[in-house]
Design a protein around this motif. Structure first.
Motif, PDB file in Angstrom:
ATOM      1  N   LEU A 129       0.817  -1.211   0.000  1.00 21.81           N
ATOM      2  CA  LEU A 129       0.000   0.000   0.000  1.00 21.81           C
ATOM      3  C   LEU A 129       0.854   1.267   0.000  1.00 21.81           C
ATOM      4  CD1 LEU A 129      -2.658  -1.111   2.620  1.00 21.81           C
ATOM      5  CD2 LEU A 129      -3.096  -0.698   0.194  1.00 21.81           C
ATOM      6  N   THR A 130       2.057   1.167   0.572  1.00 22.15           N
ATOM      7  CA  THR A 130       2.879   2.371   0.731  1.00 22.15           C
ATOM      8  C   THR A 130       4.270   2.252   0.119  1.00 22.15           C
ATOM      9  OG1 THR A 130       3.570   1.575   2.918  1.00 22.15           O
ATOM     10  CG2 THR A 130       1.685   3.082   2.844  1.00 22.15           C
ATOM     11  N   GLU A 131       4.796   1.039   0.004  1.00 18.57           N
ATOM     12  CA  GLU A 131       6.138   0.860  -0.538  1.00 18.57           C
ATOM     13  C   GLU A 131       6.074   0.740  -2.055  1.00 18.57           C
ATOM     14  OE1 GLU A 131       8.854   0.969   1.280  1.00 18.57           O
ATOM     15  OE2 GLU A 131       7.825   1.043   3.212  1.00 18.57           O
ATOM     16  N   THR A 132       6.798   1.595  -2.739  1.00 17.07           N
ATOM     17  CA  THR A 132       6.815   1.541  -4.198  1.00 17.07           C
ATOM     18  C   THR A 132       8.200   1.233  -4.745  1.00 17.07           C
ATOM     19  OG1 THR A 132       7.164   3.945  -4.304  1.00 17.07           O
ATOM     20  CG2 THR A 132       4.879   3.154  -4.414  1.00 17.07           C
ATOM     21  N   ASP A 133       9.223   1.300  -3.905  1.00 15.05           N
ATOM     22  CA  ASP A 133      10.605   1.012  -4.298  1.00 15.05           C
ATOM     23  C   ASP A 133      11.298   0.286  -3.150  1.00 15.05           C
ATOM     24  OD1 ASP A 133      11.240   2.859  -6.909  1.00 15.05           O
ATOM     25  OD2 ASP A 133       9.859   3.883  -5.542  1.00 15.05           O
ATOM     26  N   TYR A 134      12.330  -0.471  -3.490  1.00 13.69           N
ATOM     27  CA  TYR A 134      13.090  -1.216  -2.486  1.00 13.69           C
ATOM     28  C   TYR A 134      14.563  -0.845  -2.626  1.00 13.69           C
ATOM     29  CZ  TYR A 134       8.746  -3.551  -1.730  1.00 13.69           C
ATOM     30  OH  TYR A 134       7.427  -3.784  -1.412  1.00 13.69           O
ATOM     31  N   PRO A 135      15.137  -0.218  -1.606  1.00 12.76           N
ATOM     32  CA  PRO A 135      16.494   0.330  -1.725  1.00 12.76           C
ATOM     33  C   PRO A 135      17.576  -0.722  -1.915  1.00 12.76           C
ATOM     34  CG  PRO A 135      15.735   0.451   0.544  1.00 12.76           C
ATOM     35  CD  PRO A 135      14.555   0.063  -0.289  1.00 12.76           C
ATOM     36  N   ASN A 136      17.357  -1.925  -1.392  1.00  8.89           N
ATOM     37  CA  ASN A 136      18.368  -2.973  -1.488  1.00  8.89           C
ATOM     38  C   ASN A 136      17.689  -4.336  -1.406  1.00  8.89           C
ATOM     39  OD1 ASN A 136      17.892  -3.405   1.368  1.00  8.89           O
ATOM     40  ND2 ASN A 136      19.180  -1.620   1.715  1.00  8.89           N
ATOM     41  N   ARG A 137      18.487  -5.373  -1.561  1.00  6.52           N
ATOM     42  CA  ARG A 137      17.916  -6.717  -1.578  1.00  6.52           C
ATOM     43  C   ARG A 137      17.342  -7.123  -0.220  1.00  6.52           C
ATOM     44  NH1 ARG A 137      17.377 -10.550  -5.269  1.00  6.52           N
ATOM     45  NH2 ARG A 137      18.546  -9.226  -6.703  1.00  6.52           N
ATOM     46  N   ALA A 138      17.947  -6.643   0.847  1.00  4.45           N
ATOM     47  CA  ALA A 138      17.424  -6.971   2.173  1.00  4.45           C
ATOM     48  C   ALA A 138      15.989  -6.479   2.337  1.00  4.45           C
ATOM     49  CB  ALA A 138      18.321  -6.375   3.258  1.00  4.45           C
ATOM     50  N   GLN A 193       3.573   0.831 -14.393  1.00  2.00           N
ATOM     51  CA  GLN A 193       2.298   1.501 -14.610  1.00  2.00           C
ATOM     52  C   GLN A 193       1.510   1.612 -13.315  1.00  2.00           C
ATOM     53  OE1 GLN A 193       0.187   0.248 -18.355  1.00  2.00           O
ATOM     54  NE2 GLN A 193       1.933  -1.137 -18.558  1.00  2.00           N
ATOM     55  N   ARG A 194       1.829   0.734 -12.357  1.00  4.01           N
ATOM     56  CA  ARG A 194       1.186   0.790 -11.043  1.00  4.01           C
ATOM     57  C   ARG A 194       2.027   1.569 -10.035  1.00  4.01           C
ATOM     58  NH1 ARG A 194      -0.165  -5.602 -11.522  1.00  4.01           N
ATOM     59  NH2 ARG A 194      -2.240  -5.420 -12.462  1.00  4.01           N
ATOM     60  N   GLY A 195       3.096   2.167 -10.541  1.00  4.46           N
ATOM     61  CA  GLY A 195       3.928   2.986  -9.678  1.00  4.46           C
ATOM     62  C   GLY A 195       4.927   2.226  -8.838  1.00  4.46           C
ATOM     63  N   ARG A 196       5.192   0.957  -9.192  1.00  4.34           N
ATOM     64  CA  ARG A 196       6.062   0.126  -8.361  1.00  4.34           C
ATOM     65  C   ARG A 196       7.267  -0.383  -9.141  1.00  4.34           C
ATOM     66  NH1 ARG A 196       0.995  -3.598  -6.573  1.00  4.34           N
ATOM     67  NH2 ARG A 196      -0.068  -2.149  -5.173  1.00  4.34           N
ATOM     68  N   VAL A 197       8.377  -0.547  -8.420  1.00  4.79           N
ATOM     69  CA  VAL A 197       9.570  -1.184  -8.971  1.00  4.79           C
ATOM     70  C   VAL A 197      10.021  -2.240  -7.960  1.00  4.79           C
ATOM     71  CG1 VAL A 197      11.964  -0.917  -9.708  1.00  4.79           C
ATOM     72  CG2 VAL A 197      10.291   0.867 -10.242  1.00  4.79           C
ATOM     73  N   TYR A 198       9.948  -3.502  -8.353  1.00  2.00           N
ATOM     74  CA  TYR A 198      10.307  -4.596  -7.453  1.00  2.00           C
ATOM     75  C   TYR A 198      11.709  -5.139  -7.765  1.00  2.00           C
ATOM     76  CZ  TYR A 198       5.372  -4.919  -6.040  1.00  2.00           C
ATOM     77  OH  TYR A 198       4.109  -4.656  -5.549  1.00  2.00           O
ATOM     78  N   LEU A 199      12.669  -4.238  -7.923  1.00  2.00           N
ATOM     79  CA  LEU A 199      14.055  -4.627  -8.143  1.00  2.00           C
ATOM     80  C   LEU A 199      14.908  -3.781  -7.203  1.00  2.00           C
ATOM     81  CD1 LEU A 199      14.077  -4.689 -12.065  1.00  2.00           C
ATOM     82  CD2 LEU A 199      13.887  -6.665 -10.529  1.00  2.00           C
ATOM     83  N   PRO A 200      15.957  -4.346  -6.609  1.00  2.00           N
ATOM     84  CA  PRO A 200      16.759  -3.591  -5.631  1.00  2.00           C
ATOM     85  C   PRO A 200      17.403  -2.360  -6.275  1.00  2.00           C
ATOM     86  CG  PRO A 200      17.256  -5.941  -5.525  1.00  2.00           C
ATOM     87  CD  PRO A 200      16.442  -5.730  -6.763  1.00  2.00           C
ATOM     88  N   ALA A 201      17.114  -1.181  -5.728  1.00  2.00           N
ATOM     89  CA  ALA A 201      17.578   0.069  -6.332  1.00  2.00           C
ATOM     90  C   ALA A 201      19.095   0.160  -6.375  1.00  2.00           C
ATOM     91  CB  ALA A 201      17.004   1.258  -5.553  1.00  2.00           C
ATOM     92  N   ASP A 202      19.763  -0.347  -5.334  1.00  2.00           N
ATOM     93  CA  ASP A 202      21.221  -0.230  -5.341  1.00  2.00           C
ATOM     94  C   ASP A 202      21.865  -1.120  -6.402  1.00  2.00           C
ATOM     95  OD1 ASP A 202      20.570  -2.593  -4.007  1.00  2.00           O
ATOM     96  OD2 ASP A 202      22.168  -2.391  -2.508  1.00  2.00           O
ATOM     97  N   GLU A 203      21.260  -2.274  -6.667  1.00  2.00           N
ATOM     98  CA  GLU A 203      21.796  -3.161  -7.700  1.00  2.00           C
ATOM     99  C   GLU A 203      21.541  -2.597  -9.096  1.00  2.00           C
ATOM    100  OE1 GLU A 203      20.559  -7.208  -7.006  1.00  2.00           O
ATOM    101  OE2 GLU A 203      20.938  -7.035  -4.848  1.00  2.00           O
ATOM    102  N   ALA A 206      24.077   0.249  -9.810  1.00  2.00           N
ATOM    103  CA  ALA A 206      25.409  -0.209 -10.210  1.00  2.00           C
ATOM    104  C   ALA A 206      25.551  -0.240 -11.727  1.00  2.00           C
ATOM    105  CB  ALA A 206      25.690  -1.588  -9.621  1.00  2.00           C
ATOM    106  N   HIS A 207      24.414  -0.247 -12.435  1.00  2.00           N
ATOM    107  CA  HIS A 207      24.419  -0.220 -13.905  1.00  2.00           C
ATOM    108  C   HIS A 207      23.888   1.122 -14.429  1.00  2.00           C
ATOM    109  CE1 HIS A 207      25.303  -4.548 -14.270  1.00  2.00           C
ATOM    110  NE2 HIS A 207      24.564  -4.677 -13.185  1.00  2.00           N
ATOM    111  N   ASP A 208      23.857   2.125 -13.540  1.00  2.00           N
ATOM    112  CA  ASP A 208      23.354   3.469 -13.901  1.00  2.00           C
ATOM    113  C   ASP A 208      21.882   3.435 -14.301  1.00  2.00           C
ATOM    114  OD1 ASP A 208      25.848   4.739 -13.468  1.00  2.00           O
ATOM    115  OD2 ASP A 208      26.529   4.111 -15.451  1.00  2.00           O
ATOM    116  N   VAL A 209      21.124   2.584 -13.624  1.00  2.43           N
ATOM    117  CA  VAL A 209      19.690   2.467 -13.889  1.00  2.43           C
ATOM    118  C   VAL A 209      18.922   3.001 -12.688  1.00  2.43           C
ATOM    119  CG1 VAL A 209      17.773   0.874 -14.306  1.00  2.43           C
ATOM    120  CG2 VAL A 209      19.997   0.487 -15.405  1.00  2.43           C
ATOM    121  N   ASP A 210      17.926   3.809 -12.946  1.00  2.26           N
ATOM    122  CA  ASP A 210      17.034   4.281 -11.893  1.00  2.26           C
ATOM    123  C   ASP A 210      15.598   4.274 -12.421  1.00  2.26           C
ATOM    124  OD1 ASP A 210      16.920   6.455 -13.611  1.00  2.26           O
ATOM    125  OD2 ASP A 210      18.055   7.792 -12.292  1.00  2.26           O
ATOM    126  N   ARG A 211      14.676   4.719 -11.602  1.00  2.19           N
ATOM    127  CA  ARG A 211      13.266   4.717 -11.998  1.00  2.19           C
ATOM    128  C   ARG A 211      13.035   5.563 -13.253  1.00  2.19           C
ATOM    129  NH1 ARG A 211       7.794   4.345  -9.997  1.00  2.19           N
ATOM    130  NH2 ARG A 211       8.440   3.295  -8.075  1.00  2.19           N
TER     131      ARG A 211
END
Length: 312
Positions: A129-138, A193-203, A206-211
């Motif tokens: 409901l509130t989390e749309t990004d995950y900063p790391n794998r943990a 499209q639902r405003g979510r990214v389920y991939l670790p942001a820090d990983e 490392a490839h210069d990829v962001d939202r």
């Protein structure tokens, strides 16, 4: 077919039979690969699997049925109501008009499935409901425990084990995680499209990829080379989870092994499809063809029949 399954499972009450039937319909409509694999189980096992799927789908629908008129608070309230209804049904034994609740409570009692697993599942649903990004794998792992690993743990009593259940549990949890990681890779575009990214942001970083770059890929229906490299790394990590989970199949009851092996094969081949289309996930959906699914199912059906005939 459903009547014979319910007869085999010992479900006699008409209202309960109808609840299981509704869950089976949900599974057939929305979980085609999973439903196909379920057909390899013994008839007595299938209704319980449909019930577990039906309850999970019930929660997913609250989160993913994006109606602009529904606020996050309203969705949160609906999720809390679902949790409260489950609690009432499991503690008081009160009948429920909701087929998913009626069937899953009956299944949990019959197979002694821990109620804590349902609580953990609902907790991860609240995170959505509130989390749309995950900063790391943990952080992602924390979410996936409740949203995916507990599904494997809920299934384990239904599947049965060849030895102590606790020995098979880590592998069952890993398979649930592998399935969800596969969904995350296949559905990057849809989740955006639902405003979510389920991939670790820090990983990704490392490839210069962001939202923003992922959104550019969505808008242009193209996979940037940096995104391709990041996705390839995520795909490799997911394959390692499958490799670990596969080692647990031998720990299951023999009659359940063909079903789980077929599900693992078909879901892991979605990764092959993603690779084969060169990670063009923003313009195509990776799917395993019907012919291949039927081929795997046919092989599994033969193995399942042999296991039953041998008395396992």
């Amino acid at each position: 077919m459903i009547s014979s399954e319910l007869d085999a499972a010992g479900v006699r009450d008409p209202a309960l039979r109808e609840a299981y039937r509704q869950c089976r319909i949900l599974n057939a409509q929305h979980g085609k690969t999973f439903f196909l694999a379920t057909r390899l189980l013994a008839p007595a096992q299938r209704p319980a699997v449909h019930a577990l799927y039906g309850f999970a789908r019930r929660a997913d629908d609250i989160l993913d049925d994006f109606d602009d008129r529904q606020t996050t608070a309203q969705r949160a309230d609906r999720l809390e109501q679902l949790g409260a209804q489950l609690f009432t049904a499991r503690v008081d034994g009160a009948p429920s008009d909701d087929p998913a609740l009626a069937a899953v409570v009956h299944t949990a009692r019959k197979y002694d499935i821990g109620w804590d697993l349902f609580d953990d599942f609902l907790e991860s649903m609240r995170m959505d409901l509130t989390e749309t990004d995950y900063p790391n794998r943990a952080a992602l792992e924390k979410y996936m425990y409740g949203s995916a690993e507990v599904i494997g743990l809920q299934m384990l009593p239904v599947l049965g084990t060849a030895g102590p259940r606790e020995e098979a549990a880590p592998y069952a949890a890993a398979l649930g995680k592998a399935f969800q990681l596969t969904n995350f890779l296949r559905d990057v575009d849809e989740d955006l499209q639902r405003g979510r990214v389920y991939l670790p942001a820090d990983e990704l970083a490392a490839h210069d990829v962001d939202r923003d770059l992922l959104s550019w890929c969505h808008e242009n229906r193209r996979t940037d080379p940096r995104v391709r490299r990041a996705l390839a790394e995520q795909l490799g990590a997911t394959r390692r989870v499958y490799d670990y989970a596969a080692r647990g199949i031998a720990k299951l009851h023999p009659r359940s092994r063909p079903c789980v092996a077929a599900a693992l094969t078909l879901y892991s081949e979605i990764l092959d499809c993603i690779e084969d289309m060169d990670f063009a996930i923003f313009s195509h959906r990776a799917t395993v063809g019907t012919g291949r699914r039927l081929q795997v199912a046919a092989g599994g059906l033969l193995k399942a029949w042999r296991a039953r005939m041998s008395g396992n």
